[in-house]
Design an enzyme around this catalytic site. Structure first.
Site, PDB file in Angstrom:
ATOM      1  N   GLU A 140      53.242  35.062  16.161  1.00  0.00           N
ATOM      2  CA  GLU A 140      51.849  34.596  16.001  1.00  0.00           C
ATOM      3  C   GLU A 140      51.105  34.500  17.331  1.00  0.00           C
ATOM      4  OE1 GLU A 140      51.341  30.766  14.088  1.00  0.00           O
ATOM      5  OE2 GLU A 140      49.172  30.883  14.182  1.00  0.00           O
TER       6      GLU A 140
ATOM      7  N   LYS B 239      51.605  37.457  12.537  1.00  0.00           N
ATOM      8  CA  LYS B 239      50.628  36.459  12.048  1.00  0.00           C
ATOM      9  C   LYS B 239      49.505  36.364  13.068  1.00  0.00           C
ATOM     10  CE  LYS B 239      50.044  31.612  10.853  1.00  0.00           C
ATOM     11  NZ  LYS B 239      50.546  30.509  10.057  1.00  0.00           N
TER      12      LYS B 239
HETATM   13  P1  13P Z   1      45.508  27.734  10.058  1.00  0.00           P
HETATM   14  O1  13P Z   1      45.515  28.696   8.909  1.00  0.00           O
HETATM   15  O2  13P Z   1      44.958  26.380   9.708  1.00  0.00           O
HETATM   16  O3  13P Z   1      44.944  28.341  11.313  1.00  0.00           O
HETATM   17  O4  13P Z   1      47.028  27.417  10.362  1.00  0.00           O
HETATM   18  C1  13P Z   1      47.914  28.438  10.414  1.00  0.00           C
HETATM   19  C2  13P Z   1      48.938  28.147  11.420  1.00  0.00           C
HETATM   20  O5  13P Z   1      50.095  28.093  11.107  1.00  0.00           O
HETATM   21  C3  13P Z   1      48.505  27.954  12.811  1.00  0.00           C
HETATM   22  O6  13P Z   1      49.607  28.060  13.636  1.00  0.00           O
END
Ligand code: 13P
Length: 341
Positions: free
Chosen positions: A178, A220
């Site tokens: 991510e 992600k």
């Molecule tokens: P949000 O969808 O609220 O951005 O959260 C996703 C997430 O896991 C952030 O690390």
């Protein structure tokens, strides 16, 4: 590395229009969310709240995996005392775990952060596997501003993401990679495009260097979007087109799925963006789905309001958002669905 198991897990996460519920807020972040609804953040209240999401009947039709925080992975339902990981596995939902220890200021680089958590990670992953986790998450935070992000920030974060991903795969855990380019600021969509393209290019370069098997991971990312305070907000179609164009350039087709974060978009807009991408005519090399935190939870959190008697209403709200996003993962969401709560 058990390649077959990793590939099967990664594919299961993005199969049949399903996506991920990100419920891995740290104790401090969930405390902030609870304070917005006037609820004290005790261990039992956190378990009650997470439990209501996980026990929502039918959520498994749309949710393939749940990312949890360390505390939650060790918690059980308040009535009956069933471990959350067991409860989820019994519903066919994969338990996941956030393993980074947070984004900290990057030395010598004002306004930039680097995510920590590599020390002792192999041992932690082994324990998490024993506790039932089959996928993990590590979030890097990239801020857009004057003269930032710097190459130093992008490379440090990409390096950490790749080492985390390699350790996960060694343990049989699918890494959710991510790199989040934040929506904060006033920049326009074009700037987000540029920085997201560069971020992902560097991330995939590092993943390659560390020998990460792309077929056994999930990306992600943020969408390519106008910043929250930008005076000109791009339309849903513009966001969808820019995001797909950017990703086609830099995300290898071996990656089975891209599960977007919502990152401050309203829940409706996050669903519309995902739907617009999946409605585009051209076949895409990867599945596009969701790994939303706020966009899946806000309605449920507000309906719950910290009161046990509101659990059925909260579950209804959560089921509905999951259903809308499940439809968006097929490009079959419509605004009318919002009236069918
Ligand atoms: P949000 O969808 O609220 O951005 O959260 C996703 C997430 O896991 C952030 O690390």
């Amino acid at each position: 590395m058990d390649r077959t198991q990793l590939i099967e897990t990664a594919q299961a996460i993005v199969t049949n229009g399903k996506g991920i519920l990100a419920a891995d807020e740290s104790t401090s972040t969930i405390g902030k969310r609870f304070s917005l609804i006037g609820t004290e953040s005790s261990e039992d209240k956190r378990a009650e709240y997470r439990g209501l999401l996980f026990t929502t009947e039918g959520m498994e039709e749309f949710i393939s995996g749940v990312i949890m925080f360390d505390e939650t992975l060790r918690q059980s339902t308040l009535n009956g005392g069933k471990l959350f990981s067991k409860l989820l596995l019994d519903k066919g939902v994969l338990p996941g775990i956030k393993v980074d220890t947070g984004a900290k200021p990057l030395a010598g680089h004002e306004g930039e952060k680097v995510t920590e958590g590599l020390d002792g990670l192999r041992e932690r992953l082994e324990e998490y596997y024993e506790l039932g986790a089959r996928f993990a998450k590590w979030r890097a935070v990239i801020t857009i501003g004057d003269g930032i992000p710097t190459r130093a920030c992008l490379e440090s974060n990409a390096h950490a993401l790749a080492r985390y991903a390699a350790l996960c795969q060694e343990t049989g855990i699918v890494p959710i990679v991510e790199p989040e380019v934040l929506m904060d600021g006033k920049h326009a969509l074009d700037r987000c495009f540029e920085e997201t393209e560069e971020t992902l290019t560097i991330v995939f370069h590092e993943l390659f260097k560390q020998g990460v098997m792309l077929e056994g991971m999930i990306l992600k990312p943020n969408m390519v979007i106008s910043a929250l305070d930008c005076s000109e907000q791009a339309s849903v179609e513009e966001v969808a087109e820019a995001t797909v164009e950017c990703f086609l350039r830099v995300v290898p087709s071996a990656v089975p799925g891209i599960c977007f974060l919502s990152g401050g978009q309203s829940d409706l807009v996050a669903t519309q963006h995902l739907n617009a991408m999946n409605s585009m005519k051209d076949a895409l090399p990867w599945k596009l789905s969701f790994s939303y935190g706020r966009a899946l939870q806000t309605a449920a959190l507000n309906a719950w309001g910290g009161k046990s008697e509101n659990i059925p209403e909260a579950q209804k709200a959560f089921y509905h958002r999951a259903q809308c996003n499940g439809a968006a993962a097929f490009g079959q969401y419509s605004n009318e669905m919002e009236n069918q709560v």
